[in-house]
Write a protein that holds these residues in place. Structure first.
Motif, PDB file in Angstrom:
ATOM      1  N   ASP A  78       0.728  -1.145  -0.158  1.00  0.00           N
ATOM      2  CA  ASP A  78      -0.112  -0.115  -0.150  1.00  0.00           C
ATOM      3  C   ASP A  78       1.070   1.366  -0.078  1.00  0.00           C
ATOM      4  OD1 ASP A  78       0.547   0.739   2.625  1.00  0.00           O
ATOM      5  OD2 ASP A  78      -0.938  -0.584   3.454  1.00  0.00           O
ATOM      6  N   PRO A  79       0.300   2.522  -0.028  1.00  0.00           N
ATOM      7  CA  PRO A  79       1.189   3.551  -0.214  1.00  0.00           C
ATOM      8  C   PRO A  79       2.342   3.891   0.727  1.00  0.00           C
ATOM      9  CG  PRO A  79      -1.089   4.214  -0.899  1.00  0.00           C
ATOM     10  CD  PRO A  79      -1.075   2.836  -0.451  1.00  0.00           C
ATOM     11  N   SER A  81       3.596   1.316   2.385  1.00  0.00           N
ATOM     12  CA  SER A  81       4.672   0.104   2.666  1.00  0.00           C
ATOM     13  C   SER A  81       5.681  -0.038   1.626  1.00  0.00           C
ATOM     14  CB  SER A  81       3.698  -1.147   2.758  1.00  0.00           C
ATOM     15  OG  SER A  81       3.320  -1.463   1.812  1.00  0.00           O
ATOM     16  N   LEU A  82       5.807   1.028   0.754  1.00  0.00           N
ATOM     17  CA  LEU A  82       6.596   0.916  -0.341  1.00  0.00           C
ATOM     18  C   LEU A  82       8.149   0.544  -0.065  1.00  0.00           C
ATOM     19  CD1 LEU A  82       5.844   4.257  -2.396  1.00  0.00           C
ATOM     20  CD2 LEU A  82       5.059   1.943  -2.975  1.00  0.00           C
ATOM     21  N   ASN A  83       8.593   0.894   1.157  1.00  0.00           N
ATOM     22  CA  ASN A  83       9.904   0.444   1.628  1.00  0.00           C
ATOM     23  C   ASN A  83      10.125  -1.014   2.008  1.00  0.00           C
ATOM     24  OD1 ASN A  83       7.964   1.011   3.492  1.00  0.00           O
ATOM     25  ND2 ASN A  83       9.776   1.424   5.092  1.00  0.00           N
ATOM     26  N   HIS A  84       8.842  -1.671   1.793  1.00  0.00           N
ATOM     27  CA  HIS A  84       9.065  -3.037   2.163  1.00  0.00           C
ATOM     28  C   HIS A  84       9.374  -3.973   0.698  1.00  0.00           C
ATOM     29  CE1 HIS A  84       8.225  -2.907   6.486  1.00  0.00           C
ATOM     30  NE2 HIS A  84       7.398  -2.076   6.174  1.00  0.00           N
ATOM     31  N   LEU A  85       9.214  -3.191  -0.255  1.00  0.00           N
ATOM     32  CA  LEU A  85       9.161  -4.185  -1.542  1.00  0.00           C
ATOM     33  C   LEU A  85      10.503  -4.663  -1.790  1.00  0.00           C
ATOM     34  CD1 LEU A  85       7.197  -1.856  -3.833  1.00  0.00           C
ATOM     35  CD2 LEU A  85       6.441  -4.016  -3.011  1.00  0.00           C
ATOM     36  N   ALA A 113       3.794   6.847  -6.858  1.00  0.00           N
ATOM     37  CA  ALA A 113       3.996   5.621  -6.164  1.00  0.00           C
ATOM     38  C   ALA A 113       3.943   4.423  -7.019  1.00  0.00           C
ATOM     39  CB  ALA A 113       2.771   5.455  -5.107  1.00  0.00           C
ATOM     40  N   LEU A 114       3.221   4.459  -8.258  1.00  0.00           N
ATOM     41  CA  LEU A 114       3.176   3.212  -9.098  1.00  0.00           C
ATOM     42  C   LEU A 114       4.498   3.306  -9.817  1.00  0.00           C
ATOM     43  CD1 LEU A 114      -0.664   3.465 -10.565  1.00  0.00           C
ATOM     44  CD2 LEU A 114       0.367   2.046  -8.866  1.00  0.00           C
ATOM     45  N   ASP A 115       4.996   4.482 -10.296  1.00  0.00           N
ATOM     46  CA  ASP A 115       6.257   4.468 -10.772  1.00  0.00           C
ATOM     47  C   ASP A 115       7.300   3.660  -9.775  1.00  0.00           C
ATOM     48  OD1 ASP A 115       5.385   5.243 -13.420  1.00  0.00           O
ATOM     49  OD2 ASP A 115       5.917   7.576 -12.701  1.00  0.00           O
ATOM     50  N   ALA A 116       7.277   4.193  -8.465  1.00  0.00           N
ATOM     51  CA  ALA A 116       8.260   3.307  -7.697  1.00  0.00           C
ATOM     52  C   ALA A 116       8.214   1.932  -7.701  1.00  0.00           C
ATOM     53  CB  ALA A 116       8.111   4.235  -6.327  1.00  0.00           C
TER      54      ALA A 116
END
Ligand code: NCD
Ligand code: ZN
Ligand code: ZN
Ligand code: ZN
Length: 345
Positions: A78-79, A81-85, A113-116
């Motif tokens: 989710d927006p 939690s990007l750092n967990h990818l 966010a989608l680009d990241a």
């Protein structure tokens, strides 16, 4: 008798953690075996969602302990939690991202966010998207811009499948799936079924259904059930009826019926439910695993108590041609004559 490989359902919801009144690993995988599936790919929109490495690992380990067949979990994001990818990308076979609102998913992602996500998720692993309507264009543009595989879940509308067909002709690494309910039911069934005919995407018109069938031999890579169990009590609650229908036990009977009507060949059925999921998701082969099918047996669905914990189906009463006789999983008979057998692991 016809023998085919064990089927793979690349889109199911088994509700662990947080939804044990709806389904669990034992009931969901029992339904899978009774429906001819020997491998499931489970979605991360659980409560809480599978957005961290610890929860993903715990849930995957639990499925391996409690499941009667193989279960592989998508990672979620989710927006916040990007750092967990980065960590999740090392263990999970695929990532699921919800571009539209659906059960247990409300967050919207902005372009940044989608680009990241598209940049940080490993390029050799699928990014699977819940994308409807305008989000289909976003999904395709993510594949084009970031030159990466994108899989579009439960395609249901004519214009959506046409858009995906065009993207494929342009050479983009886009794949897609359709569900049996979008192939066998229309809006008029939704009227008849009430809340039991409500899911995301909603049921469509006959033109849309016809378009999906027309693309089944070409554009469509797989059929996945989107098995989304909710209890009857939850479904019938007018204030909070959740979207989703079960599908693990109805998918094969419906498709065998289509085979008997020559709307689909057995070879294509195997591509859509075995060969292509293995290829798209890079799944491990299951040795000595197959189904035995009587392609002519007649019945009415369901003729037996369902194994999914939710206990109902939108397909009750449908005439069925073809029956699953036996499931052999890694050399052991695990289902025969309507009974689960030899389930010690
Ligand atoms: C799914 C669920 O219940 O988790 N519901 C649905 O209507 N399809 C979520 C989803 O797949 O969008
Ligand atoms: Zn962008
Ligand atoms: Zn969805
Ligand atoms: Zn789903």
């Amino acid at each position: 008798m016809v023998r085919i490989p064990g089927l793979i359902d690349a889109h199911v919801h088994l509700r662990v953690p947080g939804g044990k009144q709806k389904e669990n690993f034992t009931s969901g995988t029992a339904a899978a075996l009774a429906g001819g599936f020997t491998m499931l790919m489970a979605m991360p929109n659980t409560q809480p969602p599978l957005n961290t490495i610890d929860l993903w690992r715990d849930t995957q380990a639990r499925a391996e302990r409690e499941g009667l067949c193989e279960v592989v979990h998508f990672a979620g994001v989710d927006p916040s939690s990007l750092n967990h990818l980065g960590e999740l990308g090392q263990v999970a076979p695929a990532l699921k991202v919800y571009l539209d609102e659906t059960y247990n998913q409300t967050q919207g992602f902005d372009h940044t966010a989608l680009d990241a996500i598209a940049e940080s998720w490993p390029r050799n692993k699928v990014l699977a998207l819940h994308a409807e309507g305008e989000s289909i264009a976003i999904a395709i543009s993510l594949s084009a811009k970031h030159r990466r595989p994108v899989h579009i879940c439960h395609v249901s509308r004519e214009k959506d499948i046409e858009r995906i067909a065009l993207a494929k002709r342009e050479g983009l690494p886009v794949t897609c799936e359709v569900t049996p309910h979008h192939l066998f039911l229309t809006r008029s069934d939704a009227d008849r079924l009430g809340p039991l005919g409500d899911m995301r995407p909603t049921l469509a018109g006959q033109r849309d259904v016809d378009a999906l069938w027309a693309h089944l031999g070409t554009t469509i890579d797989m059929i996945a059930s989107d098995h989304a169990p909710h209890t009857l009590k939850e479904k019938n609650d007018p204030d909070s009826s959740p979207p989703g229908v079960p599908g693990l036990e109805s998918t094969l009977p419906l498709l065998l019926t289509a085979v008997s009507q020559k709307r689909l060949s057995m070879e294509r059925l195997v591509e859509l439910l075995h060969t292509n999921p293995v290829r798209v998701y890079g799944l491990r082969r299951q040795a000595d695993t197959w189904l035995e099918i009587d392609p002519h047996a007649l019945s009415t669905f369901p003729e037996y108590p369902l194994r999914t914990k939710c206990g109902w189906s939108p397909f009750s009463g449908m005439p069925i041609v073809g029956r699953l006789l036996k499931v052999v999983l890694r050399g052991r008979t695990v289902y025969a004559d309507g009974q689960l057998t030899g389930l010690q692991k």
